[in-house]
Enzyme design. Structure first.
Site, PDB file in Angstrom:
ATOM      1  N   GLU A   1       0.902   3.827   1.822  1.00  0.00           N
ATOM      2  CA  GLU A   1       1.341   4.241   3.153  1.00  0.00           C
ATOM      3  C   GLU A   1       2.514   3.412   3.658  1.00  0.00           C
ATOM      4  OE1 GLU A   1      -3.287   4.450   3.323  1.00  0.00           O
ATOM      5  OE2 GLU A   1      -1.757   3.362   2.184  1.00  0.00           O
ATOM      6  N   CYS A  23      -2.204  -0.162   7.562  1.00  0.00           N
ATOM      7  CA  CYS A  23      -1.469   1.088   7.381  1.00  0.00           C
ATOM      8  C   CYS A  23      -1.569   1.995   8.602  1.00  0.00           C
ATOM      9  CB  CYS A  23      -1.958   1.783   6.125  1.00  0.00           C
ATOM     10  SG  CYS A  23      -1.596   0.835   4.626  1.00  0.00           S
ATOM     11  N   HIS A  57       0.856  -1.182   0.000  1.00  0.00           N
ATOM     12  CA  HIS A  57       0.000   0.000   0.000  1.00  0.00           C
ATOM     13  C   HIS A  57       0.895   1.237   0.000  1.00  0.00           C
ATOM     14  CE1 HIS A  57      -3.798  -2.029   1.888  1.00  0.00           C
ATOM     15  NE2 HIS A  57      -3.263  -2.758   0.923  1.00  0.00           N
ATOM     16  N   CYS A 114      -6.171   1.875   5.905  1.00  0.00           N
ATOM     17  CA  CYS A 114      -6.753   0.626   6.413  1.00  0.00           C
ATOM     18  C   CYS A 114      -6.100   0.287   7.756  1.00  0.00           C
ATOM     19  CB  CYS A 114      -6.509  -0.504   5.407  1.00  0.00           C
ATOM     20  SG  CYS A 114      -4.768  -0.981   5.266  1.00  0.00           S
TER      21      CYS A 114
END
Length: 160
Positions: free
Chosen positions: A62, A93, A60, A90
């Site tokens: 992040e 993260c 991801h 999420c």
């Protein structure tokens, strides 16, 4: 001679940089989420989702930007770093941000179903955690929503 334009390094400025990263993800066929890490007024890392590209469920924006930021400052403690991301993080993260001791999270669009910085859950300020991340939301929210909505319309073969 006209005066030099003044650049204002504010939340909108850095969110626009995250939106550029989201555009890179869009162009690569990834869910268009982008992130930048900022220390002082300097971008020290930038990333976009690369789950499909890297075939890695943890890739991801992040997570990638936290890894890059830690390398840039040569420390896992990022207590003077702000993260700008186009969509609310999420659980994975948000947890990584707590563990990295991120100073501030600034995100564009909320994710009522899976967002973990105050929407579905609040991992960033969960009582008992060793660190609490300051959160600001809604920065360039419409632009951040638009790129996600356009992506999924295109994937589903729908038009406006």
């Amino acid at each position: 001679m006209p005066p030099e334009p003044v650049i204002v390094f504010d939340d909108e400025y850095f969110m626009r940089r995250a939106l550029v990263q989201a555009g890179n993800a869009y162009d690569a066929g990834e869910v268009p989420v982008g992130a930048v890490a900022v220390r002082g007024n300097t971008v020290i890392a930038s990333a976009h989702n690369q789950v499909e590209t890297l075939r890695d469920p943890t890739a991801h924006a992040e997570i990638l930007v936290i890894t890059q930021a830690a390398a840039a400052v040569n420390d896992w403690r990022l207590d003077d770093v702000d993260i700008y991301v186009t969509k609310e993080p999420c659980a994975m993260c948000a947890g990584a941000m707590v563990n990295a001791r991120i100073k501030r999270l600034i995100f564009g669009m909320r994710d009522p179903r899976a967002g973990c910085a105050g929407s579905a859950l609040d991992i960033t300020s969960f009582p008992g955690m060793l660190h609490s991340v300051q959160v600001s939301q809604g920065v360039l929210e419409e632009e951040c929503k638009q790129i996600i909505q356009n992506f999924f319309r295109e994937i589903r073969g729908m038009s406006d």
